[in-house]
Design a protein around this motif. Structure first.
Motif, PDB file in Angstrom:
ATOM      1  N   GLN A  11       0.843  -1.215   0.000  1.00  0.00           N
ATOM      2  CA  GLN A  11       0.000   0.000   0.000  1.00  0.00           C
ATOM      3  C   GLN A  11       0.868   1.250   0.000  1.00  0.00           C
ATOM      4  OE1 GLN A  11      -3.009  -0.680  -0.407  1.00  0.00           O
ATOM      5  NE2 GLN A  11      -3.367  -2.671   0.526  1.00  0.00           N
ATOM      6  N   ASP A  12       1.810   1.333  -0.938  1.00  0.00           N
ATOM      7  CA  ASP A  12       2.794   2.412  -0.899  1.00  0.00           C
ATOM      8  C   ASP A  12       2.172   3.809  -0.932  1.00  0.00           C
ATOM      9  OD1 ASP A  12       4.474   0.341  -0.849  1.00  0.00           O
ATOM     10  OD2 ASP A  12       5.201   0.536  -2.912  1.00  0.00           O
ATOM     11  N   GLU A  13       1.162   3.996  -1.796  1.00  0.00           N
ATOM     12  CA  GLU A  13       0.566   5.338  -1.917  1.00  0.00           C
ATOM     13  C   GLU A  13      -0.102   5.769  -0.621  1.00  0.00           C
ATOM     14  OE1 GLU A  13      -2.039   5.753  -5.322  1.00  0.00           O
ATOM     15  OE2 GLU A  13      -0.601   4.563  -6.481  1.00  0.00           O
ATOM     16  N   ALA A  14      -0.854   4.858  -0.020  1.00  0.00           N
ATOM     17  CA  ALA A  14      -1.540   5.182   1.233  1.00  0.00           C
ATOM     18  C   ALA A  14      -0.520   5.531   2.313  1.00  0.00           C
ATOM     19  CB  ALA A  14      -2.409   4.009   1.678  1.00  0.00           C
ATOM     20  N   VAL A  16       2.460   6.824   1.997  1.00  0.00           N
ATOM     21  CA  VAL A  16       3.008   8.168   1.753  1.00  0.00           C
ATOM     22  C   VAL A  16       2.051   9.225   2.306  1.00  0.00           C
ATOM     23  CG1 VAL A  16       3.525   9.874  -0.042  1.00  0.00           C
ATOM     24  CG2 VAL A  16       4.398   7.537  -0.247  1.00  0.00           C
ATOM     25  N   GLU A  17       0.747   9.055   2.013  1.00  0.00           N
ATOM     26  CA  GLU A  17      -0.224  10.047   2.475  1.00  0.00           C
ATOM     27  C   GLU A  17      -0.316  10.076   4.002  1.00  0.00           C
ATOM     28  OE1 GLU A  17      -4.165   9.708   0.915  1.00  0.00           O
ATOM     29  OE2 GLU A  17      -4.819  11.540   1.940  1.00  0.00           O
TER      30      GLU A  17
END
Ligand SMILES: [Zn+2]
Length: 419
Positions: A11-14, A16-17
């Motif tokens: 879940q790389d994008e999550a 980062v956020e």
């Protein structure tokens, strides 16, 4: 020790956020209390992209209410807990080593509440009590965090109680909701409009296998098989890798297709599936039921013979009844969950048959029944495999819509037999 986001698989994008939001939240604390409130109700309406537009407010990356969405097993509650830890982290990063991170991950932080509904829904009185407690000043001086798992199981009244709190949030309170999607069936439109959404995806099997090896010390070949068989569900993959009973139940489910030799066999298979789900559910709740009842009886002074014992027991009857009601609701939910897991396994089998009939270049879900699925593909062709897959999915949908499980499963078995 790795940081708190390490177990959030694929879940790389999550991540980062969430890291950015935790840093913003720490900046808010450094700037002084109540700064987050200046973001106002609109603070909840933005997506991650809004920060780039507004760009100036130190609290812009942070907001009071969040919804984590994704398919079961994608790690909604893992993400919520990790974010809660990052909010309590003394470095504001989720370092994994400070007391704030440790207590949150170990579920002992006084300012983090995890609400896990045990019955089929979360009631209004439970929600009101929770909202009230969430409004108090955080004892650790950072944030009060309320995590609501399965927020789709809120009753309408409970949802309204929660909405009020989200609309006028106490300055240091953060709500983290977990739900399968932001569809109005799962989360009310008004709650959704006040929350920032963090979509999680179904993690790829390779990423699930990697975490089983690294964190749970499972042998790589077992981890790979389990990750694939669990279809991206991390918790399910771990159970399959570790629990022989879970493996046995799965094998029984995957034996269904070859047992469907006639009408009688279809009804037998339906009974077997229902009874297996009941047995699995009973095994999972019996121990908790007994412990709870014993604890309540002790608290109520059962077995006392002194003056007042009789009166106390009269009041106790009401409390025991309440407990039995809760336990019954939990048992129903456990049965549905067990049955749903079986249906997902079965759907995987027919999906394998379909992809083989179509000669699609994708790996099978169930490597151990791939030969059987291949035989099915030859016999049924793509159309027949698709009809069977749809019969399984229709059964899940029917049970979700409150059709009696036995009726739905019998209809499915007949459809699977007839094709
Ligand atoms: Zn920390």
């Amino acid at each position: 020790m790795p940081d708190v986001f390490a177990d959030l698989v694929g879940q790389d994008e999550a991540v980062v956020e969430l890291r950015r939001a935790a840093a913003a939240a720490a900046a808010v604390l450094r700037a002084g209390a109540a700064a987050l409130v200046t973001a106002g109700p609109n603070g909840g309406n933005g997506s991650a992209g809004d920060d780039a537009v507004t760009g100036v407010d130190p609290s812009a990356g942070m907001t009071h209410a969040w919804i984590f969405t994704g398919p079961p097993g994608s790690g909604r509650s893992v993400a919520a807990r990790a974010f809660a830890a990052a909010l309590q982290c003394v470095h504001g990063t989720g370092c994994g080593e400070c007391p704030g991170c440790h207590t949150t991950m170990g579920a002992t932080n006084a300012d983090v509440r995890m609400v896990v509904p045990e019955g089929l829904s979360i009631g209004v009185s439970e929600m009101r009590a929770l909202v009230l407690r969430a409004a108090s000043t955080p004892s650790g001086g950072r944030w009060q965090v309320v995590v609501i798992e399965d927020a789709d199981r809120l009753t309408e009244a409970a949802g309204n109680a929660l909405l009020k709190a989200i609309e006028e949030p106490p300055p240091r309170t953060v709500f983290l909701l977990c739900a399968p999607s932001t569809h109005p069936d799962d989360i009310s439109v008004t709650i959704r409009s006040r929350c920032r959404v963090v979509p999680l995806r179904q993690p790829p099997a390779a990423a699930v296998a990697e975490v089983l090896v690294r964190r749970d010390g499972i042998a790589p070949d077992v981890a790979q098989w389990a990750a694939s068989a669990a279809q991206g569900h991390v918790g399910r993959a771990r159970r399959l890798a570790r629990d022989p009973e879970a493996r046995k139940r799965r094998e029984a489910v995957l034996a269904v297709p070859r047992r469907l030799t006639g009408v009688g066999a279809a009804f037998d298979a339906a009974s077997a599936l229902i009874e297996a789900a009941e047995a699995e559910a009973e095994a999972s709740v019996t121990e908790a039921d007994t412990t709870e009842r014993a604890a309540l009886e002790t608290a109520l002074g059962a077995g006392g013979t002194g003056r007042g014992a009789a009166g106390a027991l009269r009041g106790a009857a009401g409390q025991l009844k309440e407990l039995e009601k809760r336990q019954k609701s939990r048992a129903t939910r456990a049965q549905r969950d067990a049955l749903d897991r079986a249906l997902v396994d079965l759907a995987g089998f027919y999906r394998d048959a379909l992809t083989m009939a179509l000669r699609a270049p994708v790996a099978p879900v169930h490597t151990d029944t791939a030969a059987l699925a291949g035989a099915g593909a030859q016999k049924w062709d793509a159309d027949g495999a698709l009809r069977r897959l749809e019969a399984v999915l229709a059964c899940r949908a029917a049970i979700e819509a409150n059709v009696k499980p036995r009726i739905a499963v019998e209809a499915m078995m007949l459809a699977l037999w007839k094709g």
